[in-house]
Design a protein around this motif. Structure first.
Motif, PDB file in Angstrom:
ATOM      1  N   ALA B 526       0.840  -1.207   0.000  1.00  0.00           N
ATOM      2  CA  ALA B 526       0.000   0.000   0.000  1.00  0.00           C
ATOM      3  C   ALA B 526       0.871   1.252   0.000  1.00  0.00           C
ATOM      4  O   ALA B 526       0.606   2.204  -0.740  1.00  0.00           O
ATOM      5  CB  ALA B 526      -0.916  -0.018   1.215  1.00  0.00           C
ATOM      6  N   VAL B 527       1.935   1.238   0.826  1.00  0.00           N
ATOM      7  CA  VAL B 527       2.816   2.403   0.885  1.00  0.00           C
ATOM      8  C   VAL B 527       3.337   2.742  -0.510  1.00  0.00           C
ATOM      9  O   VAL B 527       3.361   3.907  -0.926  1.00  0.00           O
ATOM     10  CB  VAL B 527       3.991   2.130   1.854  1.00  0.00           C
ATOM     11  N   GLY B 528       3.720   1.706  -1.256  1.00  0.00           N
ATOM     12  CA  GLY B 528       4.236   1.942  -2.605  1.00  0.00           C
ATOM     13  C   GLY B 528       3.160   2.460  -3.544  1.00  0.00           C
ATOM     14  O   GLY B 528       3.368   3.420  -4.282  1.00  0.00           O
ATOM     15  N   MET B 529       1.989   1.831  -3.502  1.00  0.00           N
ATOM     16  CA  MET B 529       0.903   2.262  -4.372  1.00  0.00           C
ATOM     17  C   MET B 529       0.493   3.707  -4.081  1.00  0.00           C
ATOM     18  O   MET B 529       0.038   4.429  -4.954  1.00  0.00           O
ATOM     19  CB  MET B 529      -0.312   1.348  -4.166  1.00  0.00           C
ATOM     20  N   LEU B 530       0.654   4.110  -2.817  1.00  0.00           N
ATOM     21  CA  LEU B 530       0.248   5.467  -2.446  1.00  0.00           C
ATOM     22  C   LEU B 530       1.339   6.495  -2.751  1.00  0.00           C
ATOM     23  O   LEU B 530       1.193   7.658  -2.388  1.00  0.00           O
ATOM     24  CB  LEU B 530      -0.117   5.508  -0.958  1.00  0.00           C
ATOM     25  N   TRP B 545       1.910   7.173   9.519  1.00  0.00           N
ATOM     26  CA  TRP B 545       1.394   6.125  10.420  1.00  0.00           C
ATOM     27  C   TRP B 545       1.634   4.751   9.835  1.00  0.00           C
ATOM     28  O   TRP B 545       1.970   3.810  10.555  1.00  0.00           O
ATOM     29  CB  TRP B 545      -0.075   6.365  10.740  1.00  0.00           C
ATOM     30  N   LEU B 546       1.519   4.618   8.493  1.00  0.00           N
ATOM     31  CA  LEU B 546       1.799   3.317   7.873  1.00  0.00           C
ATOM     32  C   LEU B 546       3.264   2.940   8.060  1.00  0.00           C
ATOM     33  O   LEU B 546       3.598   1.803   8.388  1.00  0.00           O
ATOM     34  CB  LEU B 546       1.480   3.377   6.382  1.00  0.00           C
ATOM     35  N   ASN B 547       4.137   3.917   7.848  1.00  0.00           N
ATOM     36  CA  ASN B 547       5.567   3.648   8.002  1.00  0.00           C
ATOM     37  C   ASN B 547       5.913   3.295   9.440  1.00  0.00           C
ATOM     38  O   ASN B 547       6.758   2.434   9.690  1.00  0.00           O
ATOM     39  CB  ASN B 547       6.385   4.857   7.544  1.00  0.00           C
ATOM     40  N   ASP B 548       5.268   3.967  10.397  1.00  0.00           N
ATOM     41  CA  ASP B 548       5.538   3.657  11.802  1.00  0.00           C
ATOM     42  C   ASP B 548       5.105   2.234  12.140  1.00  0.00           C
ATOM     43  O   ASP B 548       5.796   1.509  12.849  1.00  0.00           O
ATOM     44  CB  ASP B 548       4.815   4.660  12.715  1.00  0.00           C
ATOM     45  N   TRP B 549       3.954   1.848  11.611  1.00  0.00           N
ATOM     46  CA  TRP B 549       3.470   0.476  11.799  1.00  0.00           C
ATOM     47  C   TRP B 549       4.511  -0.517  11.293  1.00  0.00           C
ATOM     48  O   TRP B 549       4.875  -1.480  11.964  1.00  0.00           O
ATOM     49  CB  TRP B 549       2.151   0.310  11.047  1.00  0.00           C
ATOM     50  N   VAL B 550       4.995  -0.260  10.064  1.00  0.00           N
ATOM     51  CA  VAL B 550       5.963  -1.163   9.446  1.00  0.00           C
ATOM     52  C   VAL B 550       7.231  -1.241  10.294  1.00  0.00           C
ATOM     53  O   VAL B 550       7.778  -2.318  10.522  1.00  0.00           O
ATOM     54  CB  VAL B 550       6.280  -0.694   8.008  1.00  0.00           C
ATOM     55  N   THR B 551       7.682  -0.083  10.770  1.00  0.00           N
ATOM     56  CA  THR B 551       8.907  -0.081  11.575  1.00  0.00           C
ATOM     57  C   THR B 551       8.724  -0.906  12.851  1.00  0.00           C
ATOM     58  O   THR B 551       9.588  -1.718  13.203  1.00  0.00           O
ATOM     59  CB  THR B 551       9.296   1.362  11.934  1.00  0.00           C
ATOM     60  N   ALA B 552       7.574  -0.731  13.510  1.00  0.00           N
ATOM     61  CA  ALA B 552       7.338  -1.488  14.740  1.00  0.00           C
ATOM     62  C   ALA B 552       7.336  -2.985  14.446  1.00  0.00           C
ATOM     63  O   ALA B 552       7.967  -3.771  15.165  1.00  0.00           O
ATOM     64  CB  ALA B 552       6.002  -1.056  15.352  1.00  0.00           C
ATOM     65  N   ALA B 553       6.677  -3.381  13.359  1.00  0.00           N
ATOM     66  CA  ALA B 553       6.639  -4.802  13.013  1.00  0.00           C
ATOM     67  C   ALA B 553       8.028  -5.299  12.636  1.00  0.00           C
ATOM     68  O   ALA B 553       8.403  -6.433  12.958  1.00  0.00           O
ATOM     69  CB  ALA B 553       5.654  -5.035  11.870  1.00  0.00           C
ATOM     70  N   ALA B 554       8.814  -4.448  11.973  1.00  0.00           N
ATOM     71  CA  ALA B 554      10.164  -4.856  11.567  1.00  0.00           C
ATOM     72  C   ALA B 554      11.026  -5.136  12.802  1.00  0.00           C
ATOM     73  O   ALA B 554      11.832  -6.068  12.796  1.00  0.00           O
ATOM     74  CB  ALA B 554      10.810  -3.788  10.696  1.00  0.00           C
ATOM     75  N   TYR B 555      10.854  -4.320  13.859  1.00  0.00           N
ATOM     76  CA  TYR B 555      11.603  -4.589  15.080  1.00  0.00           C
ATOM     77  C   TYR B 555      11.263  -5.982  15.617  1.00  0.00           C
ATOM     78  O   TYR B 555      12.116  -6.678  16.166  1.00  0.00           O
ATOM     79  CB  TYR B 555      11.282  -3.545  16.155  1.00  0.00           C
ATOM     80  N   MET B 556       9.993  -6.386  15.447  1.00  0.00           N
ATOM     81  CA  MET B 556       9.600  -7.698  15.956  1.00  0.00           C
ATOM     82  C   MET B 556      10.248  -8.820  15.139  1.00  0.00           C
ATOM     83  O   MET B 556      10.541  -9.888  15.665  1.00  0.00           O
ATOM     84  CB  MET B 556       8.077  -7.843  15.941  1.00  0.00           C
ATOM     85  N   ILE B 557      10.465  -8.582  13.836  1.00  0.00           N
ATOM     86  CA  ILE B 557      11.236  -9.566  13.053  1.00  0.00           C
ATOM     87  C   ILE B 557      12.627  -9.690  13.656  1.00  0.00           C
ATOM     88  O   ILE B 557      13.165 -10.791  13.818  1.00  0.00           O
ATOM     89  CB  ILE B 557      11.339  -9.152  11.571  1.00  0.00           C
ATOM     90  N   GLY B 558      13.202  -8.527  14.007  1.00  0.00           N
ATOM     91  CA  GLY B 558      14.507  -8.545  14.657  1.00  0.00           C
ATOM     92  C   GLY B 558      14.471  -9.404  15.915  1.00  0.00           C
ATOM     93  O   GLY B 558      15.372 -10.206  16.164  1.00  0.00           O
ATOM     94  N   LEU B 559      13.381  -9.262  16.688  1.00  0.00           N
ATOM     95  CA  LEU B 559      13.230 -10.058  17.907  1.00  0.00           C
ATOM     96  C   LEU B 559      13.207 -11.556  17.588  1.00  0.00           C
ATOM     97  O   LEU B 559      13.806 -12.367  18.300  1.00  0.00           O
ATOM     98  CB  LEU B 559      11.940  -9.653  18.631  1.00  0.00           C
ATOM     99  N   SER B 560      12.528 -11.922  16.487  1.00  0.00           N
ATOM    100  CA  SER B 560      12.458 -13.348  16.134  1.00  0.00           C
ATOM    101  C   SER B 560      13.855 -13.900  15.859  1.00  0.00           C
ATOM    102  O   SER B 560      14.151 -15.049  16.186  1.00  0.00           O
ATOM    103  CB  SER B 560      11.532 -13.554  14.938  1.00  0.00           C
ATOM    104  N   PHE B 561      14.729 -13.079  15.258  1.00  0.00           N
ATOM    105  CA  PHE B 561      16.101 -13.562  15.025  1.00  0.00           C
ATOM    106  C   PHE B 561      16.878 -13.632  16.320  1.00  0.00           C
ATOM    107  O   PHE B 561      17.749 -14.481  16.494  1.00  0.00           O
ATOM    108  CB  PHE B 561      16.814 -12.681  13.999  1.00  0.00           C
ATOM    109  N   ALA B 562      16.552 -12.730  17.255  1.00  0.00           N
ATOM    110  CA  ALA B 562      17.187 -12.824  18.566  1.00  0.00           C
ATOM    111  C   ALA B 562      16.815 -14.150  19.231  1.00  0.00           C
ATOM    112  O   ALA B 562      17.653 -14.789  19.872  1.00  0.00           O
ATOM    113  CB  ALA B 562      16.765 -11.638  19.442  1.00  0.00           C
ATOM    114  N   VAL B 563      15.552 -14.570  19.045  1.00  0.00           N
ATOM    115  CA  VAL B 563      15.134 -15.863  19.587  1.00  0.00           C
ATOM    116  C   VAL B 563      15.978 -16.980  18.975  1.00  0.00           C
ATOM    117  O   VAL B 563      16.386 -17.924  19.671  1.00  0.00           O
ATOM    118  CB  VAL B 563      13.629 -16.105  19.323  1.00  0.00           C
ATOM    119  N   PHE B 564      16.260 -16.855  17.680  1.00  0.00           N
ATOM    120  CA  PHE B 564      17.096 -17.870  17.024  1.00  0.00           C
ATOM    121  C   PHE B 564      18.480 -17.926  17.657  1.00  0.00           C
ATOM    122  O   PHE B 564      19.002 -19.014  17.942  1.00  0.00           O
ATOM    123  CB  PHE B 564      17.195 -17.582  15.525  1.00  0.00           C
ATOM    124  N   VAL B 565      19.077 -16.765  17.881  1.00  0.00           N
ATOM    125  CA  VAL B 565      20.414 -16.726  18.484  1.00  0.00           C
ATOM    126  C   VAL B 565      20.367 -17.378  19.861  1.00  0.00           C
ATOM    127  O   VAL B 565      21.215 -18.218  20.214  1.00  0.00           O
ATOM    128  CB  VAL B 565      20.925 -15.271  18.572  1.00  0.00           C
TER     129      VAL B 565
END
Lengths: 291, 638
Positions: B526-530, B545-565
């Motif tokens: 959506a961000v791209g289409m807009l 607000w869309l970008n902030d949402w994405v950033t917050a979710a991206a941090y959680m991906i980072g957390l998932s890799f921390a779980v892997f470590v």
């Protein structure tokens, strides 16, 4: 290829329920999506090109929706139905089905038909005669790619440079402006070029995009159909301030456009003779690299 | 030096200069730094004399490039890559002596054991994945605000370039490096790769390229992203040379891996390993190897030409001096599009390898899967101009490239059909590798469907160069390759390290990763289409607000890799759960071997008696006869 146990193309009992479910959901969801979501899809309908692309996106969404429903249903159904009941059951083998020729042929034929339809539809949208698709057509587009009223189009030159856009109106004495103003309902012929590196002229709400390549004049057609203001952006990474390479775009009534362009000509008349004569491309001198 | 002077069966004679150092990564670093200093301060200095474009500006490309090139040569010499050629030239007998070293130290040397190289690759790839992933976090941090808030535009653009380039470089070997090197020889029943020293070279070029690329940070960065479009790259500062050289090195590494894999599979299959018994993962490696071998040289050529433009003053890509930026775009994407299938195909192979094991069914439509992989590989050479739909190329070609691009969905859909057929009436186990494998199909469907929008020339006008593209290729590469990589890692970790990764932590990582991956990248369509272009440090405030949402979710991906470590550390050092000999009850040949796999893999040349997917056929023999009689070898055509 050894084909598995059963022959024929009868729907296996495990799939009968979801086959019906798929049919019903697709028949209901696809028209709903086309009718209600389609008009909301980007890039909107502020120009003929935007409208054409919106139609295009609607068609593709309509094709994707039943496929997505089908795949989701199949996978969810399979994962529930065929899961091992307990640890021991999960370690017994399933039946040795290695393939089924008819399923494969049907699958390939279906995907091939979808691909053909998509390609044919896309090509049709690309060369519609009346509506341009809004993309850069290169310096010498062939006639079939041109909109019907190309000859009466208003020529506007777009010049990209790090990191700003300027516009020249050759039919108005080659006046150069920093704001892009277009009359509504008038076919416009952009000629996009650059004097340093590659940029990409993106008039977002008009759905026009054409790369600005130094030494090349990239032609794009569009007809704005609504009076609206928006922003022009650069869509190709061009260095440090790429994100700030914007300018204002206003689509106004023809009378307002004539008033504006007359005012611009008057305003810039004292320095007009310092500008190079209008040409499709400009070669800056010297061509050393920066710093 | 006559051959008669060499003892017939003795070990290779120690060259006299071996006493100076043990030829490991430390001597490599010392000679690398020395090489850089000599190259930059002596050779480069002399060569650049009298060239005002270099000496009278504050950046001297000739010195810098000479330094890096000589530094690379120094490092490779220090690693000992010349020892064997020199020993052979002076009359030593052929040997694979490097293979026999033991202990941790061999991971820091030129080692010809393909299993050591595989593990070297694994940690190398994970390290670069970590660095580039942290870059992504920093990029997303910047995009919390619509204007420059955390980084200057200068630093931001370098971060974007580093993230993109490092990920693209690293992911080319993300599956082929660790799993290809470790398991392809085992899976075809061979004792080693066809060219063990070239295998070692292909790995050691990876850290070299990574270090050279990271050096760009200290050389004022580079502003071009991973595509390095000329002529922006020609006017860029010194850091650009780092990008060009490191990417060319990766090109060399890719081509070497490709031809090594091809030769290994063609010539070193055990008796009885027919083409239709080859594990599907090996087929995907073959398809990828073809692409690497044929596409990477174009990349090397493109990078070299830009380097010449910058250093020597040629004008291949300078529009006002007879060159053309279009030439670069074509060279780059002629490599670049096969490149994205170099990333996708091993992922397909991996999940198709995992699915039969965890559904306990034969791979459905084996030949179709092979045709699918090969079809994607072949078609990928005919689609590159879809990256240039609005660039001002001849527009008559757009329908052709639109059609060829959409054609790729046919072989790709075959892989989906294989998966669907394999699951059908199976006994599905939701172990961690299976979860990752299944997620690939969800992610890749979204990636593929968005790809149809991009392949459609009219629709591409709006989506080209926007966040839509960015979301699309993250769905295919991250949602495809990275998910498959973790699936493969959880699947083979017990075999590679003799430790079972914790299932609970693995499932936690999977669900965090899967959910937040989708929450991150789906909104980006959506961000791209807009109207948000890629790689911008500033964007329209209405999209904040869309970008902030994405950033917050991206941090959680980072957390998932921390779980892997955490999982790796916990499983390897605290839990230490020794796996059973065949923890997944797989029929694959690699699970017939002891853990850890002995240096020579097989005591005797094995005879292959069945395909590895004979689930549901109780009378089927074991895949490999590890101790065949002479008659059995002869009967199998050995």
């Amino acid at each position: 290829m050894s084909t598995g146990g059963e022959g024929g193309l009868k729907v296996p009992p495990e799939l009968r329920r979801i086959a019906w479910l798929w049919l019903v959901l697709s028949v209901v969801a696809t028209p709903l999506v086309v009718i209600f979501v389609g008009p909301l899809l980007p890039p909107g309908s502020a120009s003929d090109a935007a409208h054409g692309q919106q139609q295009d996106n609607t068609v593709m969404v309509a094709i994707v929706v039943p496929i997505m429903i089908g795949l989701l249903l199949y996978f969810i159904n399979a994962l529930i139905m065929f899961r091992g009941k307990d640890e021991a059951d999960a370690l017994t083998d399933g039946p040795a089905i290695r393939g089924q020729t008819r399923v494969m042929v049907l699958w390939i034929a279906t995907t091939f038909v979808i691909v053909l339809l998509l390609a044919a539809w896309g090509a049709y949208e690309l060369f519609p005669g009346e509506e341009g698709a809004g993309g850069g057509l290169g310096s010498a587009p062939i006639s079939v790619a041109l909109p019907a009223n190309a000859s009466s189009a208003l020529p506007v030159q777009v010049i990209g440079q790090q990191w700003t856009w300027t516009y020249r109106y050759p039919t108005f004495g080659g006046v150069e402006t920093t704001e892009l103003v277009l009359p509504v309902g008038q076919e416009v012929r952009f000629s996009v070029t650059s004097i340093d590196v590659i940029h990409s002229f993106w008039a977002v709400h008009l759905a026009v995009k054409a790369d600005a390549v130094p030494g090349n004049a990239n032609v794009a057609f569009v007809k704005p159909v609504r009076e609206e203001s928006s922003t022009v952006r650069c869509a190709e990474l061009c260095g440090l301030w790429h994100g700030h390479m914007t300018s204002r775009l206003r689509v106004v009534s023809p009378a307002a456009f004539r008033a504006w362009i007359a005012h611009e000509r008057e305003k810039w008349a004292p320095i007009q003779h310092y500008l190079p004569a209008y040409k499709p491309t400009y070669a800056p001198e010297p061509t050393y690299r920066a710093e | 030096m006559s051959a008669a002077a060499i003892p017939a069966a003795g070990p290779v004679r120690e060259p006299w200069w071996r006493g100076l150092g043990r030829f490991n990564v430390f001597t490599g670093i010392v000679l690398g730094i020395g090489g850089y200093l000599i190259g930059a301060l002596v050779i480069g200095h002399v060569l650049s004399k009298g060239i005002p474009a270099q000496t009278e500006t504050n950046q001297n490309d000739i010195e810098f490039v000479c330094g890096i090139l000589l530094g690379i040569v120094g490092f490779l010499v220090g690693m000992g890559f010349l020892n064997y050629p020199i020993a052979r030239l002076t009359g030593a007998a052929p040997t694979l002596r490097e293979k026999e070293e033991k202990g941790i130290a061999r991971y820091f040397t030129l080692c010809t054991d393909h299993k050591v190289v595989g593990i070297q690759y694994l940690w190398g790839v994970l390290f670069f994945f970590l660095v580039a992933g942290l870059n992504a976090m920093l990029i997303r941090t910047q995009l919390l605000y619509p204007t420059e808030h955390f980084w200057s535009a200068d630093n931001y653009i370098t971060l974007v370039g580093l993230h993109g380039t490092m990920m693209m470089m690293m992911t080319t070997s993300m599956v082929l490096g660790p799993f290809g090197n470790y398991f392809v020889p085992v899976m075809v029943g061979a004792k080693r790769m066809a060219f063990p020293r070239i295998e070692a070279l292909s790995f050691w070029l990876l850290p070299v390229a990574g270090v050279v690329l990271l050096a760009a940070v200290g050389a004022k960065g580079f502003p071009t992203g991973w595509t390095g479009y000329a002529n922006l790259s020609v006017q860029a500062k010194l850091g650009m040379d780092c990008y060009l050289i490191s990417f060319a090195l990766i090109g060399i590494s890719m081509a070497l891996v490709g031809f090594n894999m091809l030769v290994t599979v063609y010539t070193m299959r055990a008796p009885g390993m027919t083409w239709t018994r080859l594990p599907i993962f090996v087929w995907s490696v073959i398809a990828t190897a073809f692409l690497q071998l044929l596409a990477a040289p174009v990349l090397i050529a493109g990078m070299s030409l830009v380097l010449l433009d910058r250093v020597v003053g040629t004008t291949f890509f300078m529009p006002f001096s007879g060159g053309s930026p279009f030439l670069y775009e074509n060279l780059f994407w002629f490599f670049g599009h096969p490149e994205v299938y170099i990333l996708a195909l091993p992922g397909f192979g991996l999940v198709l390898e995992i699915l039969p094991v965890f559904s306990r069914k034969p791979l459905w439509g084996y030949r179709l899967a092979v045709a699918g992989l090969m079809g994607v590989a072949l078609l990928s050479f005919f689609v590159w101009q879809h990256h240039l739909f609005v660039s001002g190329i001849n527009p008559d070609l757009r329908p052709f490239f639109m059609f060829t691009t959409e054609l790729i969905s046919i072989p790709t859909a075959l892989v989906f059909l294989n998966a669907m057929g394999t699951l059908f009436r199976g006994k599905i186990r939701f172990s961690v590798p299976m979860l990752f494998a299944l997620a690939l199909f969800f992610n890749f469907f979204i990636g593929g469907a968005s790809g149809v929008f991009l392949s459609d020339a009219p629709s591409d006008v709006s989506t080209h160069g926007s966040f839509f593209v960015m979301a699309h290729f993250h769905y295919t590469i991250m949602g495809g390759l990275v998910f498959a990589f973790f699936g493969g890692l959880f699947y083979w970790f017990p075999k590679m390290f003799g430790v079972h990764l914790n299932e609970k932590l693995g499932k936690l990582q999977f669900w965090l990763f899967f959910i937040f991956f989708n929450l991150t990248f789906f909104p980006l369509f959506a961000v791209g289409m807009l109207g948000q272009p890629r790689r911008v440090s500033a964007y329209s405030p209405s999209l904040q607000w869309l970008n902030d949402w994405v950033t917050a979710a991206a941090y959680m991906i980072g957390l998932s890799f921390a779980v892997f470590v955490v999982n790796v550390v916990y499983s390897c050092f605290f839990e230490r759960r020794r796996p059973e000999a065949n923890p997944w009850h797989s029929k694959g040949i690699e699970w017939q071997l002891p853990t850890p796999i002995p240096v020579d893999n097989f005591e005797r040349v094995p005879v292959i008696n069945a395909s590895p997917y004979e689930y549901g056929t109780p009378e089927a023999p074991l895949v490999a006869n590890l101790n065949p009689s002479h008659a059995e070898v002869v009967a199998a055509g050995g």
